[in-house]
Design a protein around this motif. Structure first.
Motif, PDB file in Angstrom:
ATOM      1  N   UNK A   8      -8.062-121.599 -16.835  1.00  0.00           N
ATOM      2  CA  UNK A   8      -7.392-120.349 -17.198  1.00  0.00           C
ATOM      3  C   UNK A   8      -8.431-119.489 -17.901  1.00  0.00           C
ATOM      4  N   UNK A  17      -0.709-111.642 -22.587  1.00  0.00           N
ATOM      5  CA  UNK A  17      -1.188-112.590 -23.587  1.00  0.00           C
ATOM      6  C   UNK A  17      -2.550-112.199 -24.143  1.00  0.00           C
ATOM      7  N   UNK A  18      -2.898-112.875 -25.227  1.00  0.00           N
ATOM      8  CA  UNK A  18      -4.100-112.572 -25.987  1.00  0.00           C
ATOM      9  C   UNK A  18      -4.993-113.800 -26.055  1.00  0.00           C
ATOM     10  N   UNK A  19      -6.288-113.566 -25.817  1.00  0.00           N
ATOM     11  CA  UNK A  19      -7.257-114.663 -25.961  1.00  0.00           C
ATOM     12  C   UNK A  19      -7.933-114.558 -27.318  1.00  0.00           C
ATOM     13  N   UNK A  20      -8.320-115.695 -27.872  1.00  0.00           N
ATOM     14  CA  UNK A  20      -8.981-115.736 -29.180  1.00  0.00           C
ATOM     15  C   UNK A  20     -10.354-116.358 -29.026  1.00  0.00           C
ATOM     16  N   UNK A  65     -13.088-115.279 -21.927  1.00  0.00           N
ATOM     17  CA  UNK A  65     -12.219-116.347 -22.427  1.00  0.00           C
ATOM     18  C   UNK A  65     -12.074-117.374 -21.316  1.00  0.00           C
ATOM     19  N   UNK A 118     -15.081-125.592 -23.013  1.00  0.00           N
ATOM     20  CA  UNK A 118     -14.147-124.874 -23.887  1.00  0.00           C
ATOM     21  C   UNK A 118     -14.811-124.431 -25.194  1.00  0.00           C
ATOM     22  N   UNK A 119     -15.793-125.197 -25.653  1.00  0.00           N
ATOM     23  CA  UNK A 119     -16.524-124.854 -26.874  1.00  0.00           C
ATOM     24  C   UNK A 119     -17.740-123.984 -26.582  1.00  0.00           C
ATOM     25  N   UNK A 168     -13.753-118.506 -29.562  1.00  0.00           N
ATOM     26  CA  UNK A 168     -14.099-119.809 -30.105  1.00  0.00           C
ATOM     27  C   UNK A 168     -14.777-119.580 -31.448  1.00  0.00           C
ATOM     28  N   UNK A 189     -10.523-121.589 -20.607  1.00  0.00           N
ATOM     29  CA  UNK A 189     -10.080-122.923 -21.015  1.00  0.00           C
ATOM     30  C   UNK A 189      -9.947-123.796 -19.776  1.00  0.00           C
ATOM     31  N   UNK A 190     -10.476-124.993 -19.871  1.00  0.00           N
ATOM     32  CA  UNK A 190     -10.317-125.978 -18.797  1.00  0.00           C
ATOM     33  C   UNK A 190      -9.565-127.177 -19.342  1.00  0.00           C
TER      34      UNK A 190
END
Lengths: 155, 155, 155
Positions: A103, A147-150, A77, A30-31, A152, A79-80
């Motif tokens: 995702x 939706x929107x991803x941001x 983008x 994720x990072x 890291x 995320x786990x």
């Protein structure tokens, strides 16, 4: 120290360390931290497998980190989420199975799935490491989502 | 008690207590229990931040509880899920980062997101407390979704 | 062993075992392993309840396993994710509350929900077991979703 205390402490530590290893895996992903990710693996014999219908395989720490970096290239983008898991320790070996959601979004791709990671672990001089992680999809949705991803934030 | 046992017990307890603090945070939010929520914070210097694109900031236990209560006013239904997290303890200070999903509905609003909580913690006389929680969105979808929400049963 | 160490070890073990019991519950459901599921319950007096709007109730280990098997018949694909939970231990009794997501598909049915499991536990000769699990829906969406489910691999 009495043998009993040692056994009980060690059992608690083993479970906590293996939980932490799975948590560090999701956190490194994720990072987008490939170095932290590389430290989670046993070394040359380690294998990271992603199952059908999107199969991928990396072997050895370098091969595994390269595979992660190529996935970072695809998924802008990602995320786990690691949920609860079951762990079985046998001396310096262990197996585990964790429920996962991932995702992500690529250039024109969408990715939302539920899966289990089936794990084999070994305890080395620096603690528990993954010898094998096999990702087994249970549900995969590649249809577009809103939706929107941001990004890291750089650290 | 030997120094070694004390160190190992303390390390296990520190990690378990910080995990529990994050779990109590989600539970207090999901049960709409502002009193339980207030007990999780270090006190006057504590800061609760929600990042862009929906920034909010509360300071001190009273300010933080007020912020929660105003969010309860907006979100008629709300669930927060804490997934795995990584924790780093240094004496009476610690940092942590947890993967989170939140899902909620307001009057004519919809809210589904994935984020990380970046945490600073302190150990006081009553145990570990949050000094700072900063919510960093990674994905946010505010488009309408189907389904029915059910009220939290009064206890 | 000093009383203090015993108390601290026991407290860590109790929390870890109850966390593990909740994890084993999700794992048994996800692996469609009714035998493993049956082992999680206290015995004759145990109760498994699912609340409105899809109420179901099983009593005793046999009744509970039968209820699971009938659910396996309905849901061709099913995943349950256990997130963080809070646990309160009082001697050989405990209560807990876990945040849950379930996602499944039947013949012409769709199921995506968020809920909490409210638990009562007892410690018996073989360790902690569920005396009661009550599933309390907070959000339920039964509208169709896209995506593909994959069967659990036989072991």
């Amino acid at each position: 120290m009495s043998a009993d205390i040692e056994v009980r402490l060690r059992a608690l530590e083993d479970h906590a360390e293996i939980q932490r290893l799975a948590a560090r895996f999701s956190d490194a992903v994720n990072e987008r931290d490939a170095n932290a990710f590389g430290e989670l693996w046993a070394g040359d014999g380690a294998v990271w497998e992603i199952g059908e219908p999107l199969p991928l395989r990396g072997e050895g720490r370098d091969g595994i980190v390269s595979m992660l970096e190529s996935l970072f290239g695809v998924e802008h983008y990602f995320m786990q989420m690691t949920h609860s898991g079951v762990i079985s320790v046998d001396g310096d070996r262990a197996t585990a199975r964790f429920a996962i959601r991932e995702h992500g979004r690529g250039e024109n791709t969408f990715y939302d799935n539920l899966a289990v990671y089936e794990d084999e672990l070994v305890r080395g001089p620096a603690g528990w490491r993954f010898m094998r992680r096999s990702y087994s999809y249970r549900f995969l949705d590649q249809s577009p989502f809103a939706g929107t991803a941001f990004p890291v934030r750089p650290r």
